[in-house]
Scaffold this active site. Sequence first.
Site, mmCIF file in Angstrom:
data_model
loop_
_atom_site.group_PDB
_atom_site.id
_atom_site.type_symbol
_atom_site.label_atom_id
_atom_site.label_comp_id
_atom_site.label_asym_id
_atom_site.label_seq_id
_atom_site.Cartn_x
_atom_site.Cartn_y
_atom_site.Cartn_z
ATOM 1 N N HIS A 84 40.110 36.681 41.452
ATOM 2 C CA HIS A 84 40.907 36.058 40.419
ATOM 3 C C HIS A 84 40.756 34.620 40.870
ATOM 4 O O HIS A 84 41.175 34.564 42.066
ATOM 5 C CB HIS A 84 42.253 36.557 40.114
ATOM 6 N N HIS A 116 42.508 25.067 40.075
ATOM 7 C CA HIS A 116 43.752 25.940 40.094
ATOM 8 C C HIS A 116 45.099 25.160 40.576
ATOM 9 O O HIS A 116 45.209 25.237 41.706
ATOM 10 C CB HIS A 116 43.609 27.304 41.003
#
Length: 311
Positions: free
Chosen positions: A33, A106
């Site tokens: 992820h 991110h």
Amino acid sequence: MTDEMASFADWMSNLNEKLTEIPLSQLAIPGSHDAMAYSLDVDSSVLEPKKLKSLDKIFSSFIRPIVKKWGTAQDKTISEQLEAGVRYFDLRVAGKPQSSDFFFYHGLYTIMTVKEGMTELATWLGQHTKEVVILSFSHFKEMLDSQHSELTGFLKEHFKTKLCPKTQMPSLKACWEKGYQVVLSYDKSGVNDDQLLWPRIEYWWADNSDPKEVISYLNNQKQKGRSEGFFVAGLNLTFDGNDMFLYLMKSLKEKTMSAYPLLLDWVKEQRRGSDGESINIIAGDFVGANSFVQDVIRLNSADIVHENPTD
């Protein structure tokens, strides 16, 4: 690198022959992820969450280290993740003002460019020609349609004949016969007619910071039945901007690693296959830091042992 980690670098090529003949969507595949979030740039502007993005304009020296601490979802490079056995990569891409390059992100932009990351991945695949990866480009920021065309054009040219077309769900054996090593999913409308770009891969995201709630959500999703194609059960915990301030002295890694024992118990109870409650890809944070990858891969061999107890 440990011997145990090295032993999973070629796990697909070492699978029982029976498993090489079934669709990839019926294998248990470990996934990463926010796969590139080990390369976050503390000197870049904040892209998310929205609340911290606005604060970044005033308090960047305070905000950015916090975002990096909570945005860093991996601590192994892409090559190390591949060596550990990861075969699904959740990839998020952003354009950057005053730059012609694409970056992963991110919370913050990565230092590594998309070109650099994909070059590292392609080099590894060239050394492990029977391993197949699933690349899921699933989130985009600061990108125009022309930039999407540029990025997909680069990916197709970069991987060339390694790309598996979406004509049908392949098996490992089918991929080996044709030299395919990359399933490329690109979650953007307007690319559906391209036979080399697979559609969005369903991702079961609990959006919760409590591991018990994550497990409960995943079990509820299983009760609804599995997707016919690839799908991902996400073990990742989610923390928003308020959580980051609430746990100011902690980090995503600290919270994730404390939750992993419970999450790994859930993994070990799963099975691969085609029935309604079987799993396919299981993705987590900080892959390679514990037995997560091995536990997912072993669901394949456990299945064979169960079916063929005398083997």
